[in-house]
Design an enzyme around this catalytic site. Structure first.
Site, PDB file in Angstrom:
ATOM      1  N   LYS A  91      -0.364  -0.488   3.781  1.00  0.00           N
ATOM      2  CA  LYS A  91      -1.155   0.868   4.870  1.00  0.00           C
ATOM      3  C   LYS A  91      -2.374   1.125   4.056  1.00  0.00           C
ATOM      4  O   LYS A  91      -3.488   2.028   4.198  1.00  0.00           O
ATOM      5  CB  LYS A  91      -0.590   1.925   3.365  1.00  0.00           C
ATOM      6  CG  LYS A  91       0.502   2.387   3.367  1.00  0.00           C
ATOM      7  CD  LYS A  91       0.429   3.541   2.618  1.00  0.00           C
ATOM      8  CE  LYS A  91       1.050   3.602   1.362  1.00  0.00           C
ATOM      9  NZ  LYS A  91       1.251   4.538   0.377  1.00  0.00           N
ATOM     10  N   ASP A 144       5.756   7.128  -4.939  1.00  0.00           N
ATOM     11  CA  ASP A 144       5.886   9.086  -4.504  1.00  0.00           C
ATOM     12  C   ASP A 144       6.628   9.828  -3.670  1.00  0.00           C
ATOM     13  O   ASP A 144       7.613  10.283  -4.229  1.00  0.00           O
ATOM     14  CB  ASP A 144       4.792   9.039  -2.892  1.00  0.00           C
ATOM     15  CG  ASP A 144       4.817   8.126  -1.741  1.00  0.00           C
ATOM     16  OD1 ASP A 144       5.477   6.598  -2.359  1.00  0.00           O
ATOM     17  OD2 ASP A 144       4.851   8.124  -0.609  1.00  0.00           O
TER      18      ASP A 144
HETATM   19 MG    MG Z   1       2.383  10.780   0.068  1.00  0.00          MG
END
Ligand code: MG
Ligand code: ADP
Length: 461
Positions: free
Chosen positions: A164, A199
């Protein structure tokens, strides 16, 4: 004119290459299930890392006390504190969002963690009287870190690779809890990391706290990933003792999934080659928020070059990678005005195309639709893959087991057409079983989930 015919031809070709008929989605789901088995069988057995989270107990609702959470995963990071009241639930929570200066995303580990620890220290300083830390105790933190980590225990793990848009080479292979702890020590912040979670795992924990039927979590944000509850005896590569619960949460790292069944285009290929992590995260690169707008930009580039889509010259701004962000794509896609004025103003503001015809604007909306639809339908196929692995994709005789999937992430939350398409595709794939499968938005679940896991692994229990 020939110009429009050529643009139309590029559009139809895109539509065909991005096609996701039901049969193809079933192949993708089956391939996902196969790779899940392979990733659980042996380390390195699949592109799906199927990482063991060391979370073998999810929140029960008995968690108590003051806990902090830190969520690092995309362009923003969040700090949070929550006062857990056992059976009384969450008494109070506060959080703050801090954006990460882009140079820190590609700098050194030391600098990134110093920045994070400093923001955390500043936040701790604002702790008010509604929060209660018993005298003599150290503050404890759940650290949500949304990159692939090989966990060594619940509260330690080494970074496998960045994704990312992050690339900080000296952090790869390091224990990220160690890095954070050292940065906190440098600042004199007295805090212990009690849990390190992805996450997806945090969202699963937060989701389970609210709903006992939650069995999996999926993130659709800057990136994409999923975690689910696996039976411990179904994890051949697990060498340790079987947990008492008989369960283990697995962080799939499904962003790295790839299969010959995925509908890939020339645009995906060049995006991948020119990315920070070529050859990796292929599923993520056709589904998630970091990339959807960029795919649309690449299609427009080809139209500009080959069909003079924007006239005789190519708008210079169109050449800038990532200039068209997914939120802008989403805004254009949702434009309901008869003259598509949102599309017109985005073209003007972002690409510096002052005048655009309705015909051009309609084509752009179509491109957005094709790219978003492919991503949404493939994410539904991924979820079907998980349900198949768990044997929850079919109705069992006399049984009515509910399966809840906790969903979170900015793409899911804000891109309505994406979300609706994902949910309706899942229904389409599930048929009769659809009534037993529920997609639930778990707002900020990952932060609270990390705090809950810190609470259930507190040094003071
Ligand atoms: Mg997040
Ligand atoms: P992260 O994944 O970085 O932890 P979020 O879950 O908040 O953070 O997701 C942020 C991502 O969601 C952005 O990078 C963007 O791609 C996407 N996003 C945010 N707002 C919108 C929007 N209005 N429309 C479409 N996508 C959006």
């Amino acid at each position: 004119s020939g110009r429009w015919a050529k643009a139309e031809a590029i559009l139809r070709e895109l539509e065909e290459k991005c096609g996701t008929p039901t049969a193809k989605l079933r192949q993708v789901a089956d391939a996902m299930t196969v790779e899940m088995h392979a990733g659980l069988a042996s380390e390195g057995g699949s592109k799906l890392k199927m990482l063991i989270s060391y979370v073998d107990n999810l929140p029960t609702g008995d968690e108590k006390g003051l806990f902090y959470a830190l969520d690092l995963g995309g362009t923003n990071f969040r700090v949070m504190r929550v006062q857990l009241g056992g059976k009384d639930g969450i008494i109070k929570q506060e959080s703050e969002e801090v954006s990460i200066p882009p140079h820190l995303m590609v700098g050194s580990s030391h600098e990134l963690f110093d920045f994070i620890a400093a923001a955390l220290a500043k936040f701790v300083d604002t702790e008010g009287e509604d929060f209660h830390l018993p005298p003599g105790r150290q503050r404890e933190l759940g650290f949500t870190f949304s990159f692939p980590v090989r966990q060594l225990s619940l509260a330690s793990g080494t970074l496998i690779k960045w994704t990312k848009g992050f690339l900080i080479e000296d952090a790869v292979g390091e224990d990220v809890v160690g890095e954070l702890t050292k940065a906190m020590e440098r600042l004199g912040l007295d805090m212990r990391v009690a849990a390190l979670v992805n996450d997806t795992v945090g969202t699963l924990a937060g989701g389970r706290y609210n709903n006992p039927d939650v069995i999996a979590a999926v993130i659709l944000g800057t990136g994409t990933n999923a975690a689910y509850v696996e039976r411990a005896h179904a994890i051949p590569k697990w060498q340790g003792l079987l947990p008492k619960s008989g369960e283990m949460v697995i962080n799939m790292e499904w962003g790295n999934f790839r299969s010959s069944h995925l509908p890939l285009t020339e645009f995906d290929q060049t995006l991948d080659v020119e990315s920070l992590n070529p050859g990796e995260q292929i599923f993520e690169k056709i589904i998630s928020g970091m990339y959807l707008g960029e795919i649309v930009r690449r299609v427009l580039c080809r139209m500009a070059e080959e069909a003079s889509f924007f006239g005789d010259t190519i708008p210079p701004k169109l050449k800038i990678p990532f200039i068209l962000r997914t939120p802008d794509m989403s805004a254009m896609h949702h434009d309901t005005s008869p003259d598509l004025k949102v599309v017109g103003s985005k073209l003007k503001d972002i690409l510096e195309v002052p005048n655009s015809s309705l015909k051009m604007r309609k084509i752009i909306v179509e491109i957005c639709d094709i790219v978003a639809t492919r991503g949404a339908r493939l994410s539904a196929a991924g979820i079907l893959g998980i349900l198949k692995k768990l044997g929850r994709d079919a109705v069992k005789e006399g049984e009515k087991q509910r399966s809840v999937i906790a969903l979170d992430g900015g793409l899911f939350e804000h891109y309505t057409k994406f979300r609706n398409c994902m949910e309706s595709t899942l229904k389409e794939l599930l048929g009769d079983v659809a009534e037993n499968i529920i997609v639930e938005h778990s707002n900020d679940g990952s932060g609270i989930g990390a705090a809950l896991l810190a609470a259930s692994h507190s040094q003071y229990l």
